[in-house]
Write a protein that holds these residues in place. Structure first.
Motif, short mmCIF file in Angstrom:
data_model
loop_
_atom_site.label_atom_id
_atom_site.label_comp_id
_atom_site.label_asym_id
_atom_site.label_seq_id
_atom_site.Cartn_x
_atom_site.Cartn_y
_atom_site.Cartn_z
N HIS A 90 0.84 -1.21 0.00
CA HIS A 90 0.00 0.00 0.00
C HIS A 90 0.87 1.26 0.00
O HIS A 90 0.61 2.21 0.73
CB HIS A 90 -0.98 0.03 1.18
CG HIS A 90 -2.02 -1.04 1.10
ND1 HIS A 90 -2.93 -1.12 0.07
CD2 HIS A 90 -2.28 -2.07 1.91
CE1 HIS A 90 -3.71 -2.16 0.26
NE2 HIS A 90 -3.34 -2.76 1.36
N GLY A 92 2.71 4.64 -1.67
CA GLY A 92 2.34 5.72 -2.59
C GLY A 92 3.36 5.89 -3.70
O GLY A 92 3.02 6.21 -4.83
N GLY A 112 0.98 5.21 0.77
CA GLY A 112 0.00 5.35 -0.31
C GLY A 112 -0.95 6.50 -0.16
O GLY A 112 -0.62 7.46 0.50
N SER A 114 -2.56 3.23 -2.27
CA SER A 114 -2.56 2.41 -3.47
C SER A 114 -3.21 1.09 -3.10
O SER A 114 -3.20 0.68 -1.94
CB SER A 114 -1.14 2.20 -4.02
OG SER A 114 -0.36 1.38 -3.20
#
Length: 187
Positions: A90, A92, A112, A114
């Motif tokens: 997760h 970014g 994230g 993401s």
């Protein structure tokens, strides 16, 4: 399971001095049972952090994987010389490439969002396993240094809501249920 248990007792003393990749509270604890295919498992911990915050390597090693998985978003894996695979999910952005030698505590990425987030706040997922064992997942809290109780203890999720009355639509109930029980990850 026996091999993983024995490996925990054989951990080098430096394993207890690993670095937290992010400074926030633990949002979801490690949950891994004897059946690696059973539902409801969480093969790592989720650590809260603000979006864009630096993510640091938990251990010294070499970047073995940089990429993206559907649901998990951007991720990277660092393999240590003593046989661990440390995966961060997760992310970014990622600031390292496959094959890069990384020192413990070095910034390797940012938080994230993401992938499919399980929490309403930004976080990074940290998963650790014995590299030679595809089911050798370990609780990251057993390798990270202790922090103050408020940061090292998993944040308790609200209990699952009772079944809604028939007039409530499933869409209104689903978000709360999703946060109460994190889905399993393969990291």
């Amino acid at each position: 399971v026996v091999v993983a248990a024995l490996a925990i007792f054989a951990l080098p003393s430096t394993a207890h001095a690993w670095t937290w990749p992010a400074p926030g509270d633990v949002l979801a604890p490690f949950v891994f049972g004897p059946d690696p295919y059973a539902g409801g498992q969480h093969r790592g911990i989720d650590i809260a952090a603000r979006a864009g915050a630096d993510v640091r390597s938990a251990a010294t090693g070499v970047v073995a994987f940089v990429g993206q998985f559907p649901h998990e978003g951007l991720c990277l894996t660092i393999r240590t010389a003593d046989g661990y695979s440390v995966t961060l999910v997760h992310l970014g952005s990622i600031g390292v490439r496959t094959g890069t030698a990384i020192e413990e505590g070095e910034v390797v990425s940012t938080v994230g969002p993401s992938g499919d987030a399980e929490w309403g706040e930004p976080y990074v997922h940290l998963g650790i396993r014995l590299t030679a064992d595809p089911h050798g997942y370990l609780d990251p809290l057993s390798l990270l240094p202790a922090r103050e109780a408020s940061s090292a203890s998993p944040v308790q999720s609200a209990p699952a809501e009772p079944a809604p009355p028939l007039s409530v639509t499933p869409e209104r109930v689903a978000p709360a249920a999703r946060h109460a029980t994190p889905r399993a990850r393969n990291v």
